[in-house]
Write an enzyme that holds these catalytic residues in place. Structure first.
Site, PDB file in Angstrom:
ATOM      1  CB  CYS A  18     -16.964   2.015  51.235  1.00  0.00           C
ATOM      2  SG  CYS A  18     -16.378   3.733  51.168  1.00  0.00           S
TER       3      CYS A  18
ATOM      4  CE  LYS B 285     -20.022   0.702  48.489  1.00  0.00           C
ATOM      5  NZ  LYS B 285     -18.819   1.412  47.981  1.00  0.00           N
TER       6      LYS B 285
ATOM      7  CG  ASN C 158     -11.109   2.494  47.950  1.00  0.00           C
ATOM      8  OD1 ASN C 158      -9.996   2.629  47.446  1.00  0.00           O
ATOM      9  ND2 ASN C 158     -11.594   1.310  48.267  1.00  0.00           N
TER      10      ASN C 158
ATOM     11  CD  GLU D 192     -15.145   0.313  48.454  1.00  0.00           C
ATOM     12  OE1 GLU D 192     -14.595   1.346  48.894  1.00  0.00           O
ATOM     13  OE2 GLU D 192     -16.268   0.322  47.926  1.00  0.00           O
TER      14      GLU D 192
ATOM     15  CD  GLU E 286     -18.600   2.542  44.858  1.00  0.00           C
ATOM     16  OE1 GLU E 286     -19.044   1.448  45.203  1.00  0.00           O
ATOM     17  OE2 GLU E 286     -18.141   3.378  45.659  1.00  0.00           O
TER      18      GLU E 286
ATOM     19  CG  ASN F  80     -17.490  -2.668  45.908  1.00  0.00           C
ATOM     20  OD1 ASN F  80     -16.696  -3.371  46.513  1.00  0.00           O
ATOM     21  ND2 ASN F  80     -17.418  -1.348  45.897  1.00  0.00           N
TER      22      ASN F  80
HETATM   23  N1  CDT Z   1     -16.226   3.745  48.081  1.00  0.00           N
HETATM   24  C1  CDT Z   1     -17.230   4.464  48.618  1.00  0.00           C
HETATM   25  O1  CDT Z   1     -18.312   3.949  48.859  1.00  0.00           O
HETATM   26  N2  CDT Z   1     -16.981   5.756  48.845  1.00  0.00           N
HETATM   27  C2  CDT Z   1     -18.001   6.652  49.314  1.00  0.00           C
HETATM   28  C3  CDT Z   1     -17.758   8.005  48.729  1.00  0.00           C
HETATM   29  C4  CDT Z   1     -19.014   8.707  48.556  1.00  0.00           C
HETATM   30  S1  CDT Z   1     -18.819  10.164  47.637  1.00  0.00           S
HETATM   31  C5  CDT Z   1     -19.745   9.862  46.215  1.00  0.00           C
HETATM   32  C6  CDT Z   1     -18.070   6.761  50.822  1.00  0.00           C
HETATM   33  O2  CDT Z   1     -19.190   6.747  51.342  1.00  0.00           O
HETATM   34  O3  CDT Z   1     -17.061   6.928  51.480  1.00  0.00           O
END
Ligand code: CDT
Length: 310
Positions: free
Chosen positions: A169, A124, A194, A47, A143, A107
């Site tokens: 993600c 996304k 990420n 991502e 985000e 995204n």
């Molecule tokens: N990039 C991404 O979607 N990261 C989220 C972190 C969530 S914490 C607010 C994940 O689900 O891994």
């Protein structure tokens, strides 16, 4: 004849704020060359592969973040990826921040065929985090400030002799993501992530628990839809902010068949037999035979919880 797709999960280590697109693309090309030497048909990157995970940084004027976005794809900086992949005859997927000509922010991830043509795009859907600065958090996850939710649904594509889909993600934590693609016969789902190693709201939560939830989601999604899942991390410490690694490839029975060991640039390669999806799709998860949609209405008619009246 067996339908084998040899997939390379190209984990990227940290990308600092100061790192240019050109520096990152050079790293991606090194991983692509390694993938070629190992016989990969398809390389999958994380991502927001081209930049640091910028949604951790708050900008009062959100337009200040526009320099993290791509206005065209391929761009001058990413064209070498497309050219090299086409030269290798290797298909590719990667994520980036998309700024459309109409000024919309997504995204996004793309699917690129062996000739270097973009044949699929996903935006996304499940954006995690928040839209405003939240002082109680150990780190920000903005985000919802910088992106709007994807508007393309969860399409799948005929690709490399099979049925392929993408998510990104946080989407992996939502069973609806996998089921909507499962209902279109998906045989391989690819995604980049990420994920911070620490919980911004729960100090001391072990990274091991966060990795457990990551794997749990991917393994359940793979098993319950009898599909391969290729999940690729951006990992390492970005300007003081750690992201865990644990890129994995999950088979259609939900078992992890490959897993990264570092938080650096690292390649996992696995020969995935798309026909291994057949047994689960025909038996345990034969949707046409076993699903009872008359009982599933709340899934699409209700977003949040409403308690039953007493
Ligand atoms: N990039 C991404 O979607 N990261 C989220 C972190 C969530 S914490 C607010 C994940 O689900 O891994």
């Amino acid at each position: 004849m067996a339908r084998i797709v040899t997939v390379a999960a190209a984990q990227l280590g940290a990308i600092q704020k100061a790192d240019s697109r050109q520096v990152v693309v050079a790293r991606m090309l090194d991983l692509m060359a390694e993938a070629k030497s190992k016989g990969a048909d398809f390389i999958v990157y994380p991502e927001l592969a081209l930049t640091t995970f910028f949604p951790r940084w708050y900008a009062e004027d959100r337009a200040e973040a526009d320099h993290w976005f791509e206005r065209e794809m391929p761009s001058a900086a990413t064209r070498p990826l497309f050219e090299r992949a086409a030269q290798y005859g290797m298909a590719m997927s990667f994520g980036y921040a998309e700024l459309t000509p109409e000024g919309r922010h997504f995204n996004t991830s793309i699917l690129v065929d062996r000739s270097g043509a973009i044949v699929g795009k996903y935006r996304k859907v499940h954006l995690p985090g928040h839209a405003e600065f939240e002082a109680q958090r150990a780190h920000q996850h903005l985000e919802k400030r910088y992106f709007e939710p994807g508007d393309l649904g969860f399409p799948v594509w005929h690709f490399l002799g099979g049925i392929f889909g993408m998510c990104i993600c946080n989407d992996r934590r939502w069973p609806e993501t996998f089921r909507v693609m499962g209902l279109q016969g998906v045989e391989m789902v690819t995604l980049g992530f990420n994920t911070p190693s620490a919980n911004a709201l729960v100090s001391g939560e072990p990274t091991a628990k966060r990795i457990f939830h990551h794997k749990l989601s991917l393994q359940a999604g793979g098993y319950q839809n009898s599909t391969w899942v290729v999940a690729v991390a951006k990992a390492g410490v970005e300007d003081g902010h750690p992201l865990f690694g644990c890129s994995i490839i999950v088979d259609p029975e939900g078992e992890v068949v490959a897993e990264s060991r570092t938080e650096d640039d690292e390649l996992l390669v696995h020969a995935c037999d798309l026909d291994a999806t057949h047994f689960g799709k025909q038996e345990m998860f034969n949707f046409a035979k076993h699903r009872r949609i008359e009982h599933y209405g709340l899934i699409t008619s209700r977003t949040g919880v409403i308690l039953p009246s007493e």
